[in-house]
Write an enzyme that holds these catalytic residues in place. Structure first.
Site, PDB file in Angstrom:
ATOM      1  N   GLU A  33       0.923  -1.564   0.038  1.00 59.54           N
ATOM      2  CA  GLU A  33       0.334  -0.153   0.029  1.00 59.54           C
ATOM      3  C   GLU A  33       0.982   0.987  -0.267  1.00 59.54           C
ATOM      4  O   GLU A  33       0.898   1.804  -0.503  1.00 59.54           O
ATOM      5  CB  GLU A  33      -0.721   0.226   1.430  1.00 59.54           C
ATOM      6  CG  GLU A  33      -2.105  -1.021   1.004  1.00 59.54           C
ATOM      7  CD  GLU A  33      -3.089  -0.974   3.098  1.00 59.54           C
ATOM      8  OE1 GLU A  33      -3.712  -0.777   2.989  1.00 59.54           O
ATOM      9  OE2 GLU A  33      -2.285  -1.883   3.632  1.00 59.54           O
ATOM     10  N   TYR A  34       2.225   1.012   0.886  1.00 65.13           N
ATOM     11  CA  TYR A  34       2.697   2.348   0.624  1.00 65.13           C
ATOM     12  C   TYR A  34       3.528   3.021  -0.509  1.00 65.13           C
ATOM     13  O   TYR A  34       3.637   3.542  -1.002  1.00 65.13           O
ATOM     14  CB  TYR A  34       3.923   2.297   1.673  1.00 65.13           C
ATOM     15  CG  TYR A  34       4.248   3.467   2.063  1.00 65.13           C
ATOM     16  CD1 TYR A  34       4.212   4.308   3.632  1.00 65.13           C
ATOM     17  CD2 TYR A  34       5.948   3.456   1.668  1.00 65.13           C
ATOM     18  CE1 TYR A  34       4.997   5.668   3.206  1.00 65.13           C
ATOM     19  CE2 TYR A  34       7.035   4.522   1.748  1.00 65.13           C
ATOM     20  CZ  TYR A  34       6.235   5.341   2.559  1.00 65.13           C
ATOM     21  OH  TYR A  34       7.617   6.449   2.701  1.00 65.13           O
ATOM     22  N   GLU A 112      21.093   7.020  28.818  1.00 68.22           N
ATOM     23  CA  GLU A 112      20.943   6.367  27.225  1.00 68.22           C
ATOM     24  C   GLU A 112      21.560   5.170  26.876  1.00 68.22           C
ATOM     25  O   GLU A 112      23.114   5.173  27.617  1.00 68.22           O
ATOM     26  CB  GLU A 112      20.741   7.934  26.502  1.00 68.22           C
ATOM     27  CG  GLU A 112      19.733   8.671  27.574  1.00 68.22           C
ATOM     28  CD  GLU A 112      20.111  10.206  26.764  1.00 68.22           C
ATOM     29  OE1 GLU A 112      21.136  10.151  25.785  1.00 68.22           O
ATOM     30  OE2 GLU A 112      19.588  10.853  27.444  1.00 68.22           O
ATOM     31  N   LYS A 114      24.248   4.240  24.952  1.00 73.18           N
ATOM     32  CA  LYS A 114      25.022   4.590  23.993  1.00 73.18           C
ATOM     33  C   LYS A 114      25.836   4.026  22.614  1.00 73.18           C
ATOM     34  O   LYS A 114      25.979   2.856  22.741  1.00 73.18           O
ATOM     35  CB  LYS A 114      27.081   5.440  24.335  1.00 73.18           C
ATOM     36  CG  LYS A 114      27.908   6.031  23.283  1.00 73.18           C
ATOM     37  CD  LYS A 114      28.949   5.822  24.350  1.00 73.18           C
ATOM     38  CE  LYS A 114      29.984   6.867  23.727  1.00 73.18           C
ATOM     39  NZ  LYS A 114      30.210   6.463  22.119  1.00 73.18           N
ATOM     40  N   LYS A 311      31.301   3.138  29.817  1.00 69.93           N
ATOM     41  CA  LYS A 311      31.694   2.179  28.621  1.00 69.93           C
ATOM     42  C   LYS A 311      31.156  -0.006  29.087  1.00 69.93           C
ATOM     43  O   LYS A 311      31.813  -0.247  30.104  1.00 69.93           O
ATOM     44  CB  LYS A 311      33.570   2.017  27.794  1.00 69.93           C
ATOM     45  CG  LYS A 311      33.498   3.507  27.321  1.00 69.93           C
ATOM     46  CD  LYS A 311      32.849   3.542  25.722  1.00 69.93           C
ATOM     47  CE  LYS A 311      33.064   4.713  25.325  1.00 69.93           C
ATOM     48  NZ  LYS A 311      34.424   4.801  24.736  1.00 69.93           N
ATOM     49  N   CYS A 408      69.350   9.248  16.256  1.00 72.77           N
ATOM     50  CA  CYS A 408      70.550   9.946  16.360  1.00 72.77           C
ATOM     51  C   CYS A 408      71.789   9.443  16.885  1.00 72.77           C
ATOM     52  O   CYS A 408      72.835   9.919  16.941  1.00 72.77           O
ATOM     53  CB  CYS A 408      70.219  11.536  16.490  1.00 72.77           C
ATOM     54  SG  CYS A 408      70.145  11.692  18.281  1.00 72.77           S
ATOM     55  N   CYS A 423      65.930  10.912  25.107  1.00 75.54           N
ATOM     56  CA  CYS A 423      66.955  11.477  23.651  1.00 75.54           C
ATOM     57  C   CYS A 423      66.869  13.565  24.038  1.00 75.54           C
ATOM     58  O   CYS A 423      66.046  13.435  23.611  1.00 75.54           O
ATOM     59  CB  CYS A 423      66.746  10.909  22.522  1.00 75.54           C
ATOM     60  SG  CYS A 423      67.460  11.938  21.583  1.00 75.54           S
TER      61      CYS A 423
HETATM   62  S1  IVH Z   1      25.625  13.297  24.122  1.00 74.63           S
HETATM   63  C1  IVH Z   1      27.723  16.974  25.220  1.00 74.63           C
HETATM   64  N1  IVH Z   1      24.126  10.593  23.849  1.00 74.63           N
HETATM   65  O1  IVH Z   1      28.918   9.125  22.113  1.00 74.63           O
HETATM   66  C2  IVH Z   1      27.183  15.510  25.496  1.00 74.63           C
HETATM   67  N2  IVH Z   1      26.190  11.016  22.719  1.00 74.63           N
HETATM   68  O2  IVH Z   1      31.898  10.405  23.266  1.00 74.63           O
HETATM   69  C3  IVH Z   1      27.769  14.897  23.848  1.00 74.63           C
HETATM   70  N3  IVH Z   1      27.122   8.933  21.401  1.00 74.63           N
HETATM   71  O3  IVH Z   1      30.453  12.393  20.118  1.00 74.63           O
HETATM   72  C4  IVH Z   1      26.864  13.545  23.076  1.00 74.63           C
HETATM   73  N4  IVH Z   1      24.724   7.518  21.639  1.00 74.63           N
HETATM   74  O4  IVH Z   1      28.569  10.318  18.648  1.00 74.63           O
HETATM   75  C5  IVH Z   1      25.669  11.343  23.844  1.00 74.63           C
HETATM   76  N5  IVH Z   1      22.942   8.662  24.010  1.00 74.63           N
HETATM   77  C6  IVH Z   1      24.052  10.014  23.938  1.00 74.63           C
HETATM   78  C7  IVH Z   1      24.894   8.871  22.517  1.00 74.63           C
HETATM   79  C8  IVH Z   1      25.753   9.618  22.098  1.00 74.63           C
HETATM   80  C9  IVH Z   1      26.081   7.781  21.243  1.00 74.63           C
HETATM   81  C10 IVH Z   1      28.219   9.246  21.174  1.00 74.63           C
HETATM   82  C11 IVH Z   1      28.283  10.654  20.306  1.00 74.63           C
HETATM   83  C12 IVH Z   1      29.575  11.623  20.465  1.00 74.63           C
HETATM   84  C13 IVH Z   1      29.948  10.704  21.581  1.00 74.63           C
HETATM   85  C14 IVH Z   1      30.790  10.698  22.721  1.00 74.63           C
END
Ligand code: IVH
Length: 664
Positions: A33-34, A112, A114, A311, A408, A423
């Site tokens: 449909e789309y 959030e 990453k 991380k 050197c 050095c």
């Molecule tokens: S906030 C001032 N939120 O992580 C805040 N970054 O090392 C800057 N990234 O360059 C970023 N998910 O590419 C933010 N939920 C998230 C993210 C996020 C991925 C990445 C982004 C940024 C890097 C920072």
């Protein structure tokens, strides 16, 4: 119905269904449909080309190829994040927030995922997507509007009464499914597959031909805007919801946490979920929720104080050390680098790892031929964790630092108590060359056309031997060199001429003075009106500057007292190089021209926040009471500094009086 009416109707319908499909992940009509509606719109637009608009869903297929990417300056810099790796780091993050702010404030956070992709900025004017760019160096990125238009999750037009200007920040990424299909195809046709989703996203967006980007399964999540408070929301959580109502895709694993314990729980839960997600994440971003608190905390040089990236644990692999290279750095530091049998660690091929210095070699007892465990955490440079001693045959030989410079042959020195072997020959070719390459590099004056390779060539040909030579390049000689020609020669000379009046801070960072990086150089720039005054500043004077420590002060004094440096600076001047000083415009700010000292223990704000407030309001900070000091702000139990201030007749303020002074 008139064609323009039907076109508008079809666009609205297609926008709505695309939003349901790509953003909300909840389609209500079939693909067939789309497609039928899409084809009808295409046909109508073909018959009435005058009615095609930029935000039409048909415009996502990718426009004509570009010649090159143009540069885009971000109105508000795009910052990066500092890293945390475990619970302790997260707790330390919170402790720092409390040290910066006054005591007793309860903080709430947003956690959030990453996403592992590429950060982009999307500019919407009156709801229309008009400009898209990469993060670049944070200040300037590349214009990839045409490429971003092909990403279906990025709305070409915002819904629900968007503001006049909205600069959205978020991550473009490639889902694991899409990546697998693309890589399978690449393998079938004998092409090198992408090592990870991030490379795939970056490689797909940095395509001059937007049609190529359009063929890649890219996706997008928004996570912020350039000036959050302007959205009329009070915090990150509210704002993300608001962005969602405008039609922007927001990740559904975002959580609000009322304590750092909840943040840690959220991190553990995300760690468990991470392998079940259809896209790759490499950690969790933690942000202080409330914008007013974010503003009080402010930013450091590259990252905000109010956010951190936590991380996931590193990925590890084993391989063997083939040999070791001893690199000579810009400052003469010798760094052993292990050359490894190439191995894939979490999607990235690793063939080298730094061994740092002699102490590190001894601590890890690494030997030639050793099997070693290596790890990579996020974007962090791979490192050797330990030797797998069970695999030793007894033939492995110890890795030791050489006695002489590999370039050197000057005898190397390692002062008692220091980790670095150096050095100290100022004429060492490796150091001089690295210094020159640093000077012209992005971290230095960023002279286009004088990259490392060319600096090397010109150094070997003795055309450039020291920094002033860069500013007096012989045009005809350059033009006749291998790989050059008149055009390149003119281009490079023009690029050099463009840098004849560099900002003072930039020049300082380019000179490569020990302990004077970009940040310290900027601090110096804001305190000195010209290079000569800086060059003759005393150790004590330098130490008075907030942000200049013992090491930096000593290094500056040592550098400028060197006769060769002095001579070099004279030659630079003769060549026409004249550093500029951008006077910070403190005019009109409440503390313009004031030099303020804090003493005693403050009650409503912390020392760090006080210092930041002074700077933000155009004032300067003093650490000892001197002639220049104008005000002394006293907390509880102030001692000798207060006494001295009173003796010298300085204005003494309470914490409250100080805050009144800067009240807007
Ligand atoms: S906030 C001032 N939120 O992580 C805040 N970054 O090392 C800057 N990234 O360059 C970023 N998910 O590419 C933010 N939920 C998230 C993210 C996020 C991925 C990445 C982004 C940024 C890097 C920072």
């Amino acid at each position: 119905m008139r064609p323009e009416e039907r076109i508008t109707e079809l666009r609205e319908l297609l926008h709505e269904h695309a939003h349901k499909y790509y953003v909300l992940d909840a389609p209500v009509i079939s693909d067939g449909e789309y497609d039928a509606m899409f084809q009808e719109l295409l046909a109508l637009e073909k018959a009435h080309p005058g009615l095609v608009t930029e935000d039409s869903p048909t415009q996502r297929v990718g426009g004509p190829p570009l010649d090159k990417f143009s540069q885009v300056e971000h109105r508000v810099p795009m910052l990066s994040l500092e890293n945390a790796f475990n619970d302790d780091d997260l707790r330390e993050f919170e402790a720092k927030l409390h040290r910066f702010l006054s005591r007793g404030l309860t903080l709430s956070y947003i956690a959030e995922p990453k996403l592992d992709g590429l950060a982009v900025e999307l500019v919407y004017e009156n709801g229309l997507f008009v400009l898209g760019s990469t993060r670049g160096d944070g200040k300037t990125g590349e214009d990839i509007t045409a490429q971003l238009r092909t990403v279906k999750a990025i709305p070409l037009r915002l819904k629900n009464n968007p503001p006049a200007l909205l600069e959205v920040r978020g991550e473009v990424f490639m889902g694991l499914n899409g990546l697998k299909k693309l890589n399978d195809k690449y393998l079938r046709v004998g092409k090198q597959p992408f090592a990870n989703p991030r490379n795939a996203a970056a490689g797909s967006l940095r395509q001059l031909d937007p049609k190529v980007t359009a063929s890649r399964p890219l996706d997008f999540f928004a996570y912020g805007v350039s000036t959050p408070a302007d959205t009329g929301q009070t915090g990150q959580f509210e704002m993300l919801n608001y962005l969602g109502t405008l039609g922007l895709p927001i990740n559904n694993l975002i959580r609000k946490c009322d304590s750092i314990d909840e943040v840690i729980a959220a991190f553990n839960s995300l760690t468990d979920k991470r392998h079940d997600l259809p896209y790759e994440i490499d950690g969790m971003v933690v942000k202080v929720d409330t914008f007013s608190v974010q503003e009080r905390l402010g930013n450091k040089a590259r990252a905000p104080r109010w956010a951190i990236a936590c991380k996931f644990a590193a990925t590890q692999a084993t391989t063997t050390i083939q040999r070791v290279e001893f690199q000579v750095g810009r400052t003469g530091a010798i760094t052993p680098v292990a050359i490894l049998d190439p191995v894939n660690v979490g999607g990235v091929t690793v063939s080298r790892a730094t061994l740092h210095n002699q102490d590190e070699l001894e601590r890890k007892d690494l030997r030639y031929g050793d099997t070693v465990l290596i790890q990579r955490a996020g974007d962090v440079i791979p490192e050797i964790v330990k030797a797998v001693t069970e695999n030793r045959t007894g033939k492995e030989e110890a890795i030791t630092m050489p006695a002489n410079c590999p370039v050197c042959e000057h005898p190397l020195e390692k002062p008692e108590g220091e980790a670095v072997t150096r050095c100290h020959n100022p004429h060492c070719d490796a150091q001089r060359l690295r210094n020159l390459a640093h000077f012209t590099s992005k971290a230095g004056l960023d002279i286009e056309g004088l990259g490392k390779k060319y600096v090397e060539q010109l150094y070997e040909l003795k055309i450039i031997q020291d920094i002033p030579d860069i500013f007096t390049l012989p045009r005809n000689k350059l033009a006749s060199l291998d790989g050059w020609g008149p055009k390149s020669a003119d281009k490079v000379i023009a690029a050099v001429n463009e840098r004849m009046t560099p900002p003072l801070g930039r020049l300082l960072a380019a000179l490569g003075i020990r302990f004077i990086g970009e940040v310290t150089a900027t601090v110096l720039e804001s305190h000195f009106t010209d290079l000569d005054t800086l060059a003759s500043a005393s150790h004590e004077e330098l130490l008075e500057i907030e942000g200049i420590g013992e090491q930096a002060a000593a290094s500056i004094v040592e550098y400028f007292s060197d006769a060769q440096v002095r001579e070099m600076l004279v030659r630079l001047q003769e060549a026409g190089v004249k550093p500029m000083v951008a006077q910070p415009n403190a005019d009109g700010l409440p503390l313009a021209g004031q030099v303020i000292l804090f003493t005693g223990s403050l009650q409503t704000i912390s020392r760090s926040e006080g210092k930041k407030l002074v700077k933000d309001n155009g004032g300067q900070i003093a650490t000892t009471v001197t002639k220049k000091t104008t005000h002394v702000v006293v907390g509880e139990k102030a001692g000798s500094k207060l006494k001295k201030a009173q003796e010298l007749g300085k204005t003494v303020l309470t914490e409250n009086e100080f805050l009144q002074l800067i009240k807007k």
